[in-house]
Scaffold this active site. Structure first.
Site, short mmCIF file in Angstrom:
data_model
loop_
_atom_site.label_atom_id
_atom_site.label_comp_id
_atom_site.label_asym_id
_atom_site.label_seq_id
_atom_site.Cartn_x
_atom_site.Cartn_y
_atom_site.Cartn_z
CG ASP A 228 -2.64 -0.89 1.51
OD1 ASP A 228 -2.87 -0.98 2.73
OD2 ASP A 228 -3.42 -1.30 0.64
C1 BGC Z 1 -5.83 -2.39 3.01
C2 BGC Z 1 -6.04 -0.91 3.30
C3 BGC Z 1 -6.22 -0.71 4.78
C4 BGC Z 1 -5.00 -1.25 5.50
C5 BGC Z 1 -5.07 -1.12 6.99
C6 BGC Z 1 -4.70 -2.96 3.84
O1 BGC Z 1 -4.59 -4.34 3.69
O2 BGC Z 1 -5.55 -2.58 1.65
O3 BGC Z 1 -7.18 -0.45 2.61
O4 BGC Z 1 -6.44 0.64 5.05
O5 BGC Z 1 -4.86 -2.63 5.19
O6 BGC Z 1 -6.01 -1.99 7.51
#
Ligand code: BGC
Length: 757
Positions: A228
């Site tokens: 993530d």
């Molecule tokens: C979120 C993800 C997301 C990623 C990119 C993170 O903060 O938890 O779900 O895909 O950011 O935006």
């Protein structure tokens, strides 16, 4: 494969380390020298958030269709529709030059307070897994990748980047992993995104057990694991743990750290090569799908409308719906003119078009005159004048439609919901309008349940319209006027009160730790077991027609675990309108060694029926439908014996219960060990045999010690007392005449038991 192997052979250490870290917020590192292209990823999950300038993390993205969010998608219970959404999103990815869309989210809804529940499917792992697999298959059928997220145990936003989730193995295996497992096994997502949080002491980005042992080895993920965004703390530890690609990049220091670790021998180059191999496999696969062109904006808007309508759940209806030619309609609520159709955070889409719910109503309202009152402010402030104006309009109309949405402060990614209530203003508004207008219909735009005890009684109907996507305004009108017969059912329980919810005393945790004390009992598993009344149960939703269930059939009364079972039932539309019914099949284990929930969803079918029409629907139940995860055996176990098969229209509306007999073909080793109690020995088929001859002696000594019938034994029932003693302790207690130590005796007995395994 040889191409990839050749590439790896030709890559320098620096190129390998760089490939395992992004080049920017949304791109992987290209290696021009070797013809390895960069790969572009974008959020996800219910549309494409393709940031125009790829060096930007947060700014406005290019227009794309905002489909309904996962709560609504799951409420359709329609795997074909979910697949179609996946395909449409893939088409948009192609047009917007995106290789991998960052979704779907398959986390469980442990508590309705999780701010991000709108992005997740369900409180039930089977339903969430079916939805996730279908979505992935849809996207990937077009040559675009997905990222199944957030693996695993990301069930709250509170301290999501740091909290340590403590849960037992069985809960992990039965509740929090199966949706991921199902999606990986059935759909092979190109990538899986690790969670931010820790699970039992390890960050999601460093857990070898989650990423390698389970995900890659046990389930066979072929693609790669991506972090993530910002979830990596120690790049070397994360590579060792199985995290292939760190995002976002660039991160020069990380690349250096990896190179140094390989040079110093701290990190084996073969571990790095394995990540490189996985990343190259997907990057090269993605490059095979030509990108560019346009997508069909109006067709996708129409699809978004269809899904929004099919996912809406009619929660209450005293007969007022569908609307029957009202002449004056009071439309109340700011979101009737300014649709609230998605949630805040990384999933926020820049829509191609947005339906104005008021205008969409007008299109279907024929001659009726529509008035409008704003009803409530955008935030949580209070303005009595808005209520008074709304009451005025409601009084002189034949029906009042209240469009209510939660403010961002009450629902978004990044933080949890403070409570399950509408705003104080909205509650006052509903009650004031309902007082003057008996035909008050509430339309909710929330991504998760709200409690309704303070206001539902005064209403004539309630529609849960979810975060319904950009075409939801039209979908609401379709449902209200009966152009679409509602067929959505809840993929999560609506509780009466926050305190009734399963995690309420173990949430949000303290001192950096959250304990999943409710274990496997989340959602309806908990409400059923504790007999806690709920507002609307899992699987519930009304229709404008009626369905009857008849003629339940089983492929066998007695069956082997490996053969599974087929369940079928005839469903008839007994009303006057065409409609769709969702038939649900639950399984209950009548007797098992470990505690099990009263029922668990193991299959479902959505079926469309014309008035008077009957169709037979059937559901296949395999080994896993009957099995539970036994932490002692470290495997799934289906015990011999009776199981109830429950066929129903919801988790609380079971139409038939049929009992079947499962014959296990599993050969399980004995779990007896030194600490096992006399009771455990007597319950173990091998243990009881081995102990039998030995016990004659022991019983005599016990009898002597207890004075024959035990009547002189300090007021206790000696049997109860002795049965729960571990064998060595028992022998110490009763046996003075042993020549060997009790521990040695037990070890001998255990060796005999294991010989029988
Ligand atoms: C979120 C993800 C997301 C990623 C990119 C993170 O903060 O938890 O779900 O895909 O950011 O935006």
């Amino acid at each position: 494969m040889t191409k990839i192997n050749d590439l790896i052979k030709n890559m320098s250490l620096e190129e390998k380390a760089a490939l395992c870290t992004g080049a920017g917020p949304w791109t992987t590192t290209p290696i021009e020298r070797l013809g390895v292209p960069e790969m572009t990823v974008s959020d996800g999950p219910h549309g494409v958030r393709r940031v125009e300038d790829l060096s930007d993390l947060m700014r406005e993205s290019l227009p794309a269709t905002c489909f309904p969010t996962a709560s609504c998608l799951a409420s359709t219970w329609d795997v074909e529709l979910i697949r179609a959404v996946g395909q449409a999103i893939a088409e948009e990815c192609i047009a917007l030059k995106v290789d991998v869309v960052l979704g779907p989210g398959a986390n469980m809804k442990r508590t309705p307070l999780c701010g991000r529940n709108f992005e997740y499917f369900s409180e039930d792992p089977y339903l969430a897994g079916e939805m996730a697999a279908s979505f992935i298959n849809g996207v990937q059928s077009k040559g675009v990748g997905t990222s199944l997220k957030h693996y695993a145990g990301n069930n709250q936003e509170y301290q999501r980047l740091s909290i340590n989730v403590n849960m037992d193995e069985r809960t992990l295996r039965e509740i929090y992993l199966p949706a991921f497992e199902n999606a990986v096994k059935k759909a092979q997502p190109w990538t899986v995104m690790c969670a931010y949080n820790k699970l039992n002491g390890y960050y999601g980005s460093e857990s070898h057990k989650l990423l390698v042992d389970i995900l890659k080895e046990e389930w066979g993920l072929e693609g790669f694991v991506v972090s993530d965004w910002g979830a990596v703390h120690d790049r070397v530890a994360s590579l060792k743990g199985g995290l292939d690609l760190e995002m976002p990049g660039p991160r020069e220091l990380r690349v250096k750290a990896v190179m140094e670790a390989v040079r110093s021998g701290e990190l084996s180059e073969s571990v790095l090569d394995e990540s490189v191999r996985r990343i190259l496999g997907i990057v090269l696969k993605a490059a095979k799908t030509p990108k560019g062109g346009k997508f069909n904006v109006s067709a996708h808007h129409a699809l978004a409308c269809l899904i929004a309508a099919d996912g809406m759940v009619l929660l209450k209806n005293n007969g007022i719906l569908p609307l029957k030619d009202p002449k004056r309609i009071a439309v109340i609520g700011r979101t009737a003119k300014e649709a609230h159709f998605q949630g805040g955070g990384s999933s926020h889409i820049n829509p191609t078009l947005v339906d104005n719910p008021f205008i969409e109503l007008q299109k279907l309202a024929g001659e009726a005159s529509l008035s409008f009152a704003e009803g409530y402010p955008k935030d949580e402030s209070f303005d009595q004048a808005l209520i008074d104006a709304a009451v005025n309009e409601a009084k002189s109309a034949q029906v009042a439609l209240l469009y209510l949405a939660l403010p961002a402060s009450k629902e978004s990614e990044g933080y949890d919901r403070p409570d399950l209530d509408l705003t104080q203003h909205q509650i006052a508004l509903i009650n004031a309008v309902a007082k003057v207008q008996p035909n008050t219909i509430v339309i909710l735009n929330s991504g998760a349940p709200v409690v309704m005890g303070d206001w539902i009684d005064g209403t004539a109907a309630v529609v849960e319209a979810w975060m319904m996507g950009q075409a939801g305004g039209g979908a609401i009108a379709d449902v209200l006027f009966g152009k679409v017969n509602p067929s959505g059912k809840l993929a999560e329980t609506f509780p009466n009160r926050l305190v009734d919810t399963p995690a309420s005393i173990n949430y949000p945790g303290e001192n950096g730790e959250v304990r999943y004390g409710e274990g496997i009992f989340i959602g309806y598993r908990y409400y059923d077991a504790k007999q806690v009344p709920v507002l609307f149960p899992f699987g519930y939703g009304m229709s404008y027609t009626t369905f009857t269930y008849q003629n339940p059939q089983l492929s066998a009364k007695t069956f082997k675990d490996v053969d599974g079972l087929t369940v079928s039932v005839d469903v008839t539309n007994t009303g006057k309108l065409a409609g769709k019914e969702i038939v649900q099949v639950y399984v209950h284990d009548r007797k098992s060694r470990l505690v099990r929930p009263p029922k668990e969803l193991k299959g479902f079918v959505k079926v469309e029926l014309r008035p008077g029409e009957t169709k037979t629907v059937s559901v296949d139940l395999d080994f896993r439908a009957f099995a539970y995860y036994h932490p002692g055996y470290k495997q799934w176990v289906a015990e011999d014996g009776e199981f109830d098969i429950l066929i129903g229209a919801s988790s609380a509306d079971i139409r038939f219960i049929q009992t079947v007999n499962l014959q296990s073909t599993q050969k399980l080793p004995s779990l007896l060990r030194r600490e096992s109690t006399l009771r455990e020995w007597t319950e173990d088929p091998r243990g009881v045999r081995v102990l039998a001859s030995f016990m004659t002696d022991i019983s005599a000594q016990m009898n002597e010690m207890l004075g024959g019938d035990g009547s002189q034994f300090i007021g206790m029932d000696p049997n109860g007392f002795l049965m729960d003693m571990p064998l060595p302790g028992l022998f110490h207690f009763v046996g003075s005449s042993f020549t060997e130590s009790p521990e040695d005796i037990v070890d001998d007995l255990l060796a005999k038991v294991h010989k029988l395994d």
